[in-house]
Every structure is written in C-alpha cells, then in structure tokens.
Write a protein that holds these residues in place. Sequence first.
Motif, PDB file in Angstrom:
ATOM      1  N   LEU A 131      -0.877 -20.795  -7.112  1.00 34.06           N
ATOM      2  CA  LEU A 131      -1.122 -21.759  -6.048  1.00 34.06           C
ATOM      3  C   LEU A 131      -0.283 -22.994  -6.271  1.00 34.06           C
ATOM      4  O   LEU A 131       0.183 -23.257  -7.385  1.00 34.06           O
ATOM      5  CB  LEU A 131      -2.598 -22.164  -5.979  1.00 34.06           C
ATOM      6  CG  LEU A 131      -3.101 -23.202  -7.007  1.00 34.06           C
ATOM      7  CD1 LEU A 131      -4.431 -23.790  -6.549  1.00 34.06           C
ATOM      8  CD2 LEU A 131      -3.215 -22.641  -8.401  1.00 34.06           C
ATOM      9  N   ALA A 132      -0.073 -23.746  -5.195  1.00 34.28           N
ATOM     10  CA  ALA A 132       0.448 -25.108  -5.273  1.00 34.28           C
ATOM     11  C   ALA A 132      -0.713 -26.062  -5.053  1.00 34.28           C
ATOM     12  O   ALA A 132      -1.640 -25.771  -4.296  1.00 34.28           O
ATOM     13  CB  ALA A 132       1.519 -25.339  -4.214  1.00 34.28           C
ATOM     14  N   SER A 133      -0.667 -27.204  -5.719  1.00 32.99           N
ATOM     15  CA  SER A 133      -1.798 -28.125  -5.658  1.00 32.99           C
ATOM     16  C   SER A 133      -1.326 -29.544  -5.877  1.00 32.99           C
ATOM     17  O   SER A 133      -0.333 -29.790  -6.564  1.00 32.99           O
ATOM     18  CB  SER A 133      -2.820 -27.739  -6.742  1.00 32.99           C
ATOM     19  OG  SER A 133      -3.745 -28.776  -6.981  1.00 32.99           O
ATOM     20  N   MET A 175       2.435 -23.837 -15.942  1.00 35.45           N
ATOM     21  CA  MET A 175       2.574 -24.956 -15.019  1.00 35.45           C
ATOM     22  C   MET A 175       4.040 -25.237 -14.711  1.00 35.45           C
ATOM     23  O   MET A 175       4.872 -25.323 -15.612  1.00 35.45           O
ATOM     24  CB  MET A 175       1.933 -26.217 -15.603  1.00 35.45           C
ATOM     25  CG  MET A 175       2.026 -27.441 -14.690  1.00 35.45           C
ATOM     26  SD  MET A 175       1.087 -28.855 -15.329  1.00 35.45           S
ATOM     27  CE  MET A 175       1.936 -29.183 -16.879  1.00 35.45           C
ATOM     28  N   THR A 176       4.333 -25.377 -13.416  1.00 38.05           N
ATOM     29  CA  THR A 176       5.646 -25.813 -12.962  1.00 38.05           C
ATOM     30  C   THR A 176       5.482 -27.149 -12.268  1.00 38.05           C
ATOM     31  O   THR A 176       4.778 -27.246 -11.256  1.00 38.05           O
ATOM     32  CB  THR A 176       6.260 -24.795 -11.983  1.00 38.05           C
ATOM     33  OG1 THR A 176       6.388 -23.527 -12.636  1.00 38.05           O
ATOM     34  CG2 THR A 176       7.626 -25.265 -11.509  1.00 38.05           C
ATOM     35  N   ARG A 181       6.824 -34.422  -3.765  1.00 33.47           N
ATOM     36  CA  ARG A 181       5.435 -34.490  -3.325  1.00 33.47           C
ATOM     37  C   ARG A 181       4.856 -33.091  -3.135  1.00 33.47           C
ATOM     38  O   ARG A 181       5.480 -32.092  -3.484  1.00 33.47           O
ATOM     39  CB  ARG A 181       5.343 -35.323  -2.036  1.00 33.47           C
ATOM     40  CG  ARG A 181       5.820 -36.768  -2.233  1.00 33.47           C
ATOM     41  CD  ARG A 181       5.878 -37.550  -0.929  1.00 33.47           C
ATOM     42  NE  ARG A 181       6.355 -38.912  -1.132  1.00 33.47           N
ATOM     43  CZ  ARG A 181       5.584 -39.972  -1.324  1.00 33.47           C
ATOM     44  NH1 ARG A 181       4.274 -39.835  -1.341  1.00 33.47           N
ATOM     45  NH2 ARG A 181       6.106 -41.164  -1.494  1.00 33.47           N
ATOM     46  N   ILE A 182       3.670 -33.017  -2.550  1.00 28.34           N
ATOM     47  CA  ILE A 182       2.975 -31.743  -2.439  1.00 28.34           C
ATOM     48  C   ILE A 182       3.787 -30.717  -1.648  1.00 28.34           C
ATOM     49  O   ILE A 182       3.786 -29.529  -1.970  1.00 28.34           O
ATOM     50  CB  ILE A 182       1.564 -31.924  -1.812  1.00 28.34           C
ATOM     51  CG1 ILE A 182       0.807 -30.578  -1.756  1.00 28.34           C
ATOM     52  CG2 ILE A 182       1.648 -32.563  -0.446  1.00 28.34           C
ATOM     53  CD1 ILE A 182       0.559 -29.941  -3.094  1.00 28.34           C
ATOM     54  N   ALA A 187       6.795 -25.590  -1.587  1.00 31.00           N
ATOM     55  CA  ALA A 187       8.016 -24.813  -1.394  1.00 31.00           C
ATOM     56  C   ALA A 187       8.363 -24.022  -2.655  1.00 31.00           C
ATOM     57  O   ALA A 187       8.791 -22.856  -2.579  1.00 31.00           O
ATOM     58  CB  ALA A 187       9.163 -25.742  -1.017  1.00 31.00           C
ATOM     59  N   ALA A 188       8.184 -24.643  -3.832  1.00 33.52           N
ATOM     60  CA  ALA A 188       8.461 -23.948  -5.088  1.00 33.52           C
ATOM     61  C   ALA A 188       7.495 -22.779  -5.281  1.00 33.52           C
ATOM     62  O   ALA A 188       7.889 -21.698  -5.747  1.00 33.52           O
ATOM     63  CB  ALA A 188       8.359 -24.924  -6.253  1.00 33.52           C
ATOM     64  N   TYR A 189       6.233 -22.993  -4.929  1.00 32.21           N
ATOM     65  CA  TYR A 189       5.236 -21.909  -4.988  1.00 32.21           C
ATOM     66  C   TYR A 189       5.637 -20.758  -4.071  1.00 32.21           C
ATOM     67  O   TYR A 189       5.596 -19.592  -4.468  1.00 32.21           O
ATOM     68  CB  TYR A 189       3.865 -22.466  -4.610  1.00 32.21           C
ATOM     69  CG  TYR A 189       2.931 -21.478  -3.954  1.00 32.21           C
ATOM     70  CD1 TYR A 189       2.178 -20.585  -4.701  1.00 32.21           C
ATOM     71  CD2 TYR A 189       2.809 -21.430  -2.556  1.00 32.21           C
ATOM     72  CE1 TYR A 189       1.322 -19.678  -4.089  1.00 32.21           C
ATOM     73  CE2 TYR A 189       1.965 -20.548  -1.937  1.00 32.21           C
ATOM     74  CZ  TYR A 189       1.223 -19.657  -2.708  1.00 32.21           C
ATOM     75  OH  TYR A 189       0.392 -18.762  -2.094  1.00 32.21           O
ATOM     76  N   ALA A 190       6.045 -21.083  -2.846  1.00 32.60           N
ATOM     77  CA  ALA A 190       6.423 -20.044  -1.888  1.00 32.60           C
ATOM     78  C   ALA A 190       7.622 -19.244  -2.394  1.00 32.60           C
ATOM     79  O   ALA A 190       7.664 -18.011  -2.268  1.00 32.60           O
ATOM     80  CB  ALA A 190       6.726 -20.657  -0.524  1.00 32.60           C
TER      81      ALA A 190
END
Length: 398
Positions: A131-133, A175-176, A181-182, A187-190
């Motif tokens: 997930l991104a958070s 963790m990346t 910002r969020i 975008a990195a998660y996707a």
Amino acid sequence: METTAAFLGLDCIDCGQRFDADTQRCPDCGGILDPTYDYDTIDLTHKNLAERPFDSMWRYEELLPFPRETAITMDEGATPLVECEKLAEEMGVGRVLLKDEGRNPTGSFKDRGQTVAMTAAAQEDASDIALASAGNAGQAAAAYAGRADIDSHVFLPSRAGFTNKAMVNVHGGDMTVVGGRIGDAGAAYADAMADEGEEDGWHSVQTFVTPYRHEGKKTMAYEIVEQLDWEAPDAIVYPTGGGVGLVGMHKAATELRDLGLIDDLPAMYAAQSTGCAPIVEAFEEGKERHEPIEHPDTICGGIEIPDPGASPWILECLRKSGGGAVATPDEEILESAIAVAKGEGLEMGATCAAAASGAWKLADDGEFDADDTVVLLNTATSNKDSDVLRSHLMGKGI
C-alpha cells in the motif's frame, strides 16, 4: 474464504454488480466495491449486545464480512468516548464528546481497517501485501501483516512522520520513502504493483482497492451510538482526507437504523484544511465530484489528499445524512489541538484536530443547536506528530 452467515458479497457502488469476497475493485467498471449483507437474517438487539464484553470491534461480527475466530486482530476498537464539558460550553451545545481512536494498538483508527483487510489477505493465503500511505495506515499495515506472517511493502512520502517510518521498520515492513507528497508515494506504489507486485502476487491493502478498510472503520459508529445508550449523536465531525472512515460510519448508522437499533442518522461533517479542501469546495459548489487541488499547502499530512477517488460517495454521504463540510486554516487546526490538550487533557493529533477547529467554526456559524450532541473523531494519538504541535508553540515563543 470463510465469511459470516449474512455476508452476500461485494457490490459495486457504481454499476451495482455483485462479486465474490476475494475481488478488488469492480472488474466491469473499476468502481469501488462495498460489502453487503442479508440484513433480514441478522438478529442483533440492544440486549444481546449488552451481554457481550465491550472488548473489540469484532463484537459486531454479524455486520462484518469475516467471523471473529478468523480475524487477524489485536483487540482494536472499543475506544473511549470522552465527555468534554468545557468544549460543549465554549461551542454553545449540549454535549461534546471525543471518540479517542489514539487508544488503538498502533495509535490510530487505521487499525480498524487493517484488521479486516489483513484478515481477507490471510484467507487468500497472500504472501505479501502492499500500500501507499501518508503514514498511519502504513504503520498499521506493517503491524497487522507481521501478526499474520505476511510480508509488507509500504510506500510513504518523505514528509511522513518519524514515528510512522520507524515503526514500519520495527514491524518488519519493506519501506520505500518517496520524495514529495502522498501522490508521489501512490505513483511509486502503482509502479511497484505493476512490476514486482504482479510478478510476485502482492495483495493490495490500498484505500478503496481493498473493499475492507472502510468496512472495518464503520465500527466506530456502532460504538459511538452504543456508548450513547443507542441515541445517535446530532453530528459527527470527521477529519477528512480520503474519507474512508466517513463513508464507513454513515453506512454503519444506516445499517443500525434499518435494523431498528437507532431512530435517526447522525449528520456527518467533513473537516479539512483550507490548504487542501477538495471535498469542502465540491460540497459548497453543489458538485457531485471534486476538482483535484493542484498545489496543496497544509502541514496536516494525514488529510492532505488533493484527489480523493471516492469523492462522489463522500459527498453523497454528507448530503444524505444532512451534514456538511468545513475547512479551517492550519493555524486554527494546531491551536485547536493545543486548546483541547490544555482544557480537556486529551491529546489530539495535529491532523485530527481539524475536527475540533471545524466544529468550532460550525458552531460559530450557527450550524448546531443549543441542545445538540456533537462527536469529534480523534483519529490518531498526538504522539505521532507531537513535534508539529511543539514547533507551533515554539514559533509563538512559548
């Protein structure tokens, strides 16, 4: 997957199609999926709930997708609803109460969503979740993934708090940290999901990708009305970014009303920062969908969501409940957190205090009646970002 007796499946809120419990987003139209139940088969009464210990959100398992015995849980929920007499007097209302979600296992209401989402992941034999958070959800996901013996991949913006970053590592998460910002973390998660995730079978526990995070957070409303002796409050003021908890609580109140456990729905109010208020702007302009904020500018990272994908659902809940939306400047949000701490002794997170500053503004604008009961959602402990509050005081020479 092992589901509860009344659970029927996942309904797309856009096209209405129904899917199995292991589906993520509607495969037909891409819409958000929402768990649905055969409410005629659910036998919940005030009496039988009173006979259960008030020990966890899983005490409402009939209205959740999975049985309590299958849950990946740390006894989240069952948080206190604290009377705030000074706030009530200052706002000119009958009662103000603070639902203190900072008392959850990892210090935020994100635990409620992750316990259900991780239970689904475990039932699907997932080896990895991702997930991104903005911070709190990532910390919660890493914690619950560790409990479930699942590897976690968490994408956080560089501005996420030190505590969140540290605890993702402590819980064993991969963790990346992404500059920006969020949206940059998203975008990195996707990209990772399309690359490593697809290859290695990562299971997403991203907001509104999994159908189960808002389902867990709806239990806040069950608890609030039970703690008020089955009287719905007149208003619930919620610090709103992605709006997951808001739509969940409105759904829960509707379920309780339809089951005959309460008579009225609470008016839901979304509270945002003026530096990033897409929901407030859309509500005030009578729109059904928000316009993304091109240049968000708020210190309240937890509600800095410039492009909330579920805005049509959020706006529908606000209007159906008879509530509204309010935005206040960061200065007022931080001052409200400090005022609540000084006056009531309760520690609101810097972001969460948007609920308090929003409620003060709503009261000043005559939105509440003199005998109203108003509930403020403190969605996380102030320990997550106490440095922000201390820096604000230092900037004033205190």
